[in-house]
Design a protein around this motif. Structure first.
Motif, PDB file in Angstrom:
ATOM      1  N   GLN A  81       0.833  -1.210   0.000  1.00  0.00           N
ATOM      2  CA  GLN A  81       0.000   0.000   0.000  1.00  0.00           C
ATOM      3  C   GLN A  81       0.863   1.254   0.000  1.00  0.00           C
ATOM      4  O   GLN A  81       0.515   2.264  -0.589  1.00  0.00           O
ATOM      5  N   HIS A  82       2.020   1.181   0.664  1.00  0.00           N
ATOM      6  CA  HIS A  82       2.939   2.315   0.770  1.00  0.00           C
ATOM      7  C   HIS A  82       4.351   1.826   0.478  1.00  0.00           C
ATOM      8  O   HIS A  82       4.620   0.624   0.470  1.00  0.00           O
ATOM      9  N   VAL A  83       5.260   2.765   0.255  1.00  0.00           N
ATOM     10  CA  VAL A  83       6.654   2.413   0.000  1.00  0.00           C
ATOM     11  C   VAL A  83       7.274   1.857   1.273  1.00  0.00           C
ATOM     12  O   VAL A  83       7.329   2.534   2.300  1.00  0.00           O
ATOM     13  N   GLU A  84       7.723   0.618   1.208  1.00  0.00           N
ATOM     14  CA  GLU A  84       8.380  -0.035   2.340  1.00  0.00           C
ATOM     15  C   GLU A  84       9.576  -0.799   1.791  1.00  0.00           C
ATOM     16  O   GLU A  84       9.505  -1.996   1.549  1.00  0.00           O
ATOM     17  N   SER A  85      10.667  -0.077   1.568  1.00  0.00           N
ATOM     18  CA  SER A  85      11.807  -0.666   0.859  1.00  0.00           C
ATOM     19  C   SER A  85      12.719  -1.500   1.744  1.00  0.00           C
ATOM     20  O   SER A  85      13.584  -2.208   1.242  1.00  0.00           O
ATOM     21  N   ALA A  86      12.545  -1.431   3.059  1.00  0.00           N
ATOM     22  CA  ALA A  86      13.419  -2.188   3.952  1.00  0.00           C
ATOM     23  C   ALA A  86      13.366  -3.676   3.628  1.00  0.00           C
ATOM     24  O   ALA A  86      12.301  -4.268   3.526  1.00  0.00           O
ATOM     25  N   GLN A  94      18.051 -10.042  -7.680  1.00  0.00           N
ATOM     26  CA  GLN A  94      17.801 -11.276  -8.414  1.00  0.00           C
ATOM     27  C   GLN A  94      16.784 -11.022  -9.522  1.00  0.00           C
ATOM     28  O   GLN A  94      15.954 -10.126  -9.428  1.00  0.00           O
ATOM     29  N   GLY A  95      16.856 -11.807 -10.583  1.00  0.00           N
ATOM     30  CA  GLY A  95      15.835 -11.724 -11.614  1.00  0.00           C
ATOM     31  C   GLY A  95      14.535 -12.324 -11.121  1.00  0.00           C
ATOM     32  O   GLY A  95      14.477 -12.977 -10.086  1.00  0.00           O
ATOM     33  N   GLY A  96      13.467 -12.082 -11.859  1.00  0.00           N
ATOM     34  CA  GLY A  96      12.191 -12.653 -11.487  1.00  0.00           C
ATOM     35  C   GLY A  96      11.610 -12.044 -10.239  1.00  0.00           C
ATOM     36  O   GLY A  96      10.955 -12.732  -9.451  1.00  0.00           O
ATOM     37  N   PHE A  97      11.829 -10.726 -10.048  1.00  0.00           N
ATOM     38  CA  PHE A  97      11.306 -10.055  -8.859  1.00  0.00           C
ATOM     39  C   PHE A  97      10.750  -8.693  -9.240  1.00  0.00           C
ATOM     40  O   PHE A  97      11.316  -7.975 -10.059  1.00  0.00           O
ATOM     41  N   GLY A  98       9.629  -8.344  -8.611  1.00  0.00           N
ATOM     42  CA  GLY A  98       9.045  -7.028  -8.813  1.00  0.00           C
ATOM     43  C   GLY A  98       8.463  -6.491  -7.527  1.00  0.00           C
ATOM     44  O   GLY A  98       8.134  -7.260  -6.609  1.00  0.00           O
ATOM     45  N   TYR A  99       8.359  -5.174  -7.441  1.00  0.00           N
ATOM     46  CA  TYR A  99       7.809  -4.529  -6.248  1.00  0.00           C
ATOM     47  C   TYR A  99       6.999  -3.328  -6.729  1.00  0.00           C
ATOM     48  O   TYR A  99       7.561  -2.342  -7.187  1.00  0.00           O
ATOM     49  N   LEU A 100       5.678  -3.437  -6.637  1.00  0.00           N
ATOM     50  CA  LEU A 100       4.790  -2.380  -7.108  1.00  0.00           C
ATOM     51  C   LEU A 100       3.857  -1.940  -5.990  1.00  0.00           C
ATOM     52  O   LEU A 100       3.510  -2.719  -5.106  1.00  0.00           O
ATOM     53  N   LEU A 101       3.447  -0.676  -6.043  1.00  0.00           N
ATOM     54  CA  LEU A 101       2.415  -0.194  -5.142  1.00  0.00           C
ATOM     55  C   LEU A 101       1.061  -0.680  -5.633  1.00  0.00           C
ATOM     56  O   LEU A 101       0.843  -0.853  -6.841  1.00  0.00           O
ATOM     57  N   LYS A 102       0.136  -0.877  -4.703  1.00  0.00           N
ATOM     58  CA  LYS A 102      -1.147  -1.487  -5.049  1.00  0.00           C
ATOM     59  C   LYS A 102      -1.968  -0.647  -6.030  1.00  0.00           C
ATOM     60  O   LYS A 102      -2.775  -1.193  -6.787  1.00  0.00           O
ATOM     61  N   PHE A 111      -0.033  -3.542 -15.474  1.00  0.00           N
ATOM     62  CA  PHE A 111       0.181  -4.461 -14.356  1.00  0.00           C
ATOM     63  C   PHE A 111       0.387  -5.888 -14.850  1.00  0.00           C
ATOM     64  O   PHE A 111       1.302  -6.585 -14.418  1.00  0.00           O
ATOM     65  N   LEU A 112      -0.448  -6.328 -15.778  1.00  0.00           N
ATOM     66  CA  LEU A 112      -0.306  -7.685 -16.307  1.00  0.00           C
ATOM     67  C   LEU A 112       1.000  -7.834 -17.079  1.00  0.00           C
ATOM     68  O   LEU A 112       1.659  -8.873 -17.005  1.00  0.00           O
ATOM     69  N   ASP A 113       1.374  -6.795 -17.825  1.00  0.00           N
ATOM     70  CA  ASP A 113       2.651  -6.843 -18.541  1.00  0.00           C
ATOM     71  C   ASP A 113       3.805  -7.025 -17.558  1.00  0.00           C
ATOM     72  O   ASP A 113       4.726  -7.813 -17.801  1.00  0.00           O
ATOM     73  N   ALA A 114       3.769  -6.273 -16.448  1.00  0.00           N
ATOM     74  CA  ALA A 114       4.822  -6.384 -15.442  1.00  0.00           C
ATOM     75  C   ALA A 114       4.834  -7.774 -14.825  1.00  0.00           C
ATOM     76  O   ALA A 114       5.898  -8.379 -14.647  1.00  0.00           O
ATOM     77  N   ALA A 115       3.663  -8.308 -14.507  1.00  0.00           N
ATOM     78  CA  ALA A 115       3.574  -9.641 -13.913  1.00  0.00           C
ATOM     79  C   ALA A 115       4.138 -10.702 -14.855  1.00  0.00           C
ATOM     80  O   ALA A 115       4.874 -11.606 -14.440  1.00  0.00           O
TER      81      ALA A 115
END
Length: 210
Positions: A81-86, A94-102, A111-115
């Motif tokens: 919901q919010h930026v929580e980069s810790a 690593q590859g195969g990882f994403g971090y998006l806000l809701k 969103f689907l393209d990113a997934a």
């Protein structure tokens, strides 16, 4: 598969993926069920809320680390919901990882393209998360890079390996390795683990695009 404790969002995500032609093999609401479901189903992608029961703190991040260690072939898309980069930097490397806000879910096609990109081994980072991870980079940090080096860096940001970049650009892998070394040197990244330096370069690139 989807791990989200809010039932409405969990159901909405499932319908979104199904309408995009994807199969949702499991939907769960906490980290323990997530680990069990990943081990059982071996999905292409796990969509994971950062905060889940019982503590609603970093359960999702810890579950994501477990997935990458136990099942590195499974892509992980963190939602918050919010930026929580810790705790996220090690995963970003690593590859195969994403971090998006809701709120990014509302842009359904993007969103689907990113997934899908994450499931294929690529990456997707929300610009606000990127800024939090690498806030100290000046805006003109990439000014010293050549056009080819920027091109190589953009493909690094997609999660491509040196070999994959070489195939994409019709170059030898040794040539790509030289470009990567030059990028790391020009960005004046601290010496240390190669994967960590590589992700810092990627994050610098992504920040410049935000």
């Amino acid at each position: 598969m989807i791990a989200e404790d809010q039932a409405l969002l969990r159901e909405g995500l499932a319908r979104l993926f199904e309408s995009g032609g994807h199969e949702v093999v499991a939907s769960v609401d906490d980290g323990d069920r997530l680990r069990a479901a990943v081990s059982e189903h071996r999905p292409d992608l796990a969509v994971v809320d950062v905060r889940m029961p019982p503590g609603f703190s970093d359960e999702g991040i810890r579950a994501a680390r477990w997935i990458r260690d136990a099942h590195p072939e499974v892509g992980v898309l963190m939602l918050s919901q919010h930026v929580e980069s810790a705790g996220a930097v090690g995963l970003v490397s690593q590859g195969g990882f994403g971090y998006l806000l809701k709120d990014r879910v509302l842009a359904v096609s993007d969103f689907l393209d990113a997934a899908e990109r994450i499931a294929r081994g690529g990456s997707a980072l929300d610009p606000k998360v990127v800024a939090s991870l690498i806030g100290g980079y000046p805006q003109d940090e990439l000014a010293a890079l050549t056009e080819r080096e920027r091109e190589v860096l953009s493909l690094m940001a997609e999660g491509l390996t040196n070999n994959a970049i070489a195939e994409r650009l019709f170059l030898t892998e040794r040539t790509v390795e030289g470009h990567v070394r030059s990028v790391l040197m020009k960005l004046d990244l601290p010496a240390g683990d190669g994967a960590h330096r590589r992700v810092l370069a990627v994050v610098a690139y992504l920040r410049s695009m935000s």
